[in-house]
Design an enzyme around this catalytic site. Structure first.
Site, PDB file in Angstrom:
ATOM      1  N   CYS A   1       0.859  -1.185   0.000  1.00 45.51           N
ATOM      2  CA  CYS A   1       0.000   0.000   0.000  1.00 45.51           C
ATOM      3  C   CYS A   1       0.894   1.232   0.000  1.00 45.51           C
ATOM      4  CB  CYS A   1      -0.875  -0.015   1.252  1.00 45.51           C
ATOM      5  SG  CYS A   1      -1.971   1.408   1.393  1.00 45.51           S
TER       6      CYS A   1
ATOM      7  N   HIS B   1      -9.201  -3.884  -1.415  1.00 40.97           N
ATOM      8  CA  HIS B   1      -8.170  -3.065  -0.764  1.00 40.97           C
ATOM      9  C   HIS B   1      -8.516  -1.574  -0.862  1.00 40.97           C
ATOM     10  CE1 HIS B   1      -3.766  -2.087   0.105  1.00 40.97           C
ATOM     11  NE2 HIS B   1      -4.251  -0.930  -0.318  1.00 40.97           N
ATOM     12  N   GLU B   2      -8.883  -1.130  -2.086  1.00 40.15           N
ATOM     13  CA  GLU B   2      -9.169   0.308  -2.276  1.00 40.15           C
ATOM     14  C   GLU B   2     -10.432   0.722  -1.534  1.00 40.15           C
ATOM     15  OE1 GLU B   2      -6.844   2.054  -3.249  1.00 40.15           O
ATOM     16  OE2 GLU B   2      -5.696   0.416  -4.137  1.00 40.15           O
TER      17      GLU B   2
ATOM     18  N   HIS C   1     -10.064   1.445   2.108  1.00 38.02           N
ATOM     19  CA  HIS C   1      -9.532   2.776   2.439  1.00 38.02           C
ATOM     20  C   HIS C   1     -10.667   3.765   2.729  1.00 38.02           C
ATOM     21  CE1 HIS C   1      -5.181   2.641   1.918  1.00 38.02           C
ATOM     22  NE2 HIS C   1      -5.299   1.994   0.776  1.00 38.02           N
TER      23      HIS C   1
HETATM   24 NI    NI Z   1      -3.647   1.112  -0.129  1.00 35.67          NI
END
Ligand code: NI
Length: 177
Positions: free
Chosen positions: A100, A142-143, A146
């Site tokens: 990341c 993953h995105e 966030h």
């Molecule tokens: Ni990330």
């Protein structure tokens, strides 16, 4: 437009829940997306979420080109996704290595769902809906994490599989999400 500074793990904005975008096609949203693209390109990333450049809005971008050095790496179409939603198509999970841009220089082994449908909008408000599996599905999870203030180490189940790129994968040139 310009590449922006990427906030690192520990910054409070990365732990907050981002707010939905309410107006599409505005100069503000276009310039946010342009800055995100520039930042992702400058850092050679596989994806980026708006909170990583300090903007608490539900906007992510991602994409991985075919790389001749890694012929086995899966391609992911370049995508701008605003106000994303994920619908899981399986309960099956698979572990995979992630990095990341907000946790620079490190890698961790993260369990993710293997198949999902995602939907949302592009910057102009045009609807997007796709099914994804494998690495593509991993990048989307993953995105989108966030946007809910979650970084990949929080998804890990075995912290012994967390470390520095050079120690884990000597000599490899890795991309971050
Ligand atoms: Ni990330």
């Amino acid at each position: 437009m310009a590449a922006r500074e990427v906030l690192r793990m520990g910054h409070p904005v990365l732990r907050e829940r981002a707010q939905p975008v309410e107006r599409f096609g505005t100069p503000e949203l276009s310039s946010l997306i342009a800055d995100m693209k520039d930042t992702m390109a400058a850092k050679n990333g596989a994806g980026l979420a708006a909170p990583q450049i300090g903007v608490g809005l539900r906007v992510v971008i991602f994409g991985v080109n075919h790389n001749p050095r890694y012929p086995d790496a899966e391609e992911v179409p370049f995508t701008v996704l605003v106000n994303p939603k994920i619908l899981l198509l399986t309960r099956e999970v698979e572990e995979g290595w992630e990095g990341c841009l907000s946790v620079p220089g490190m890698r961790g082994l993260v369990p993710r769902y293997t198949r999902l449908r995602y939907s949302g909008f592009d910057g102009e408000g045009l609807a997007i809906e796709r099914e994804a599996e494998g690495f593509h599905a991993r990048v989307v999870q993953h995105e989108c994490d966030h946007l809910d203030g979650i970084l990949y180490p929080q998804r890990m189940t075995d912290m012994s599989k967390f470390g520095f790129n050079e120690e884990l994968f000597p000599g490899e040139d890795l991309v971050d999400e």
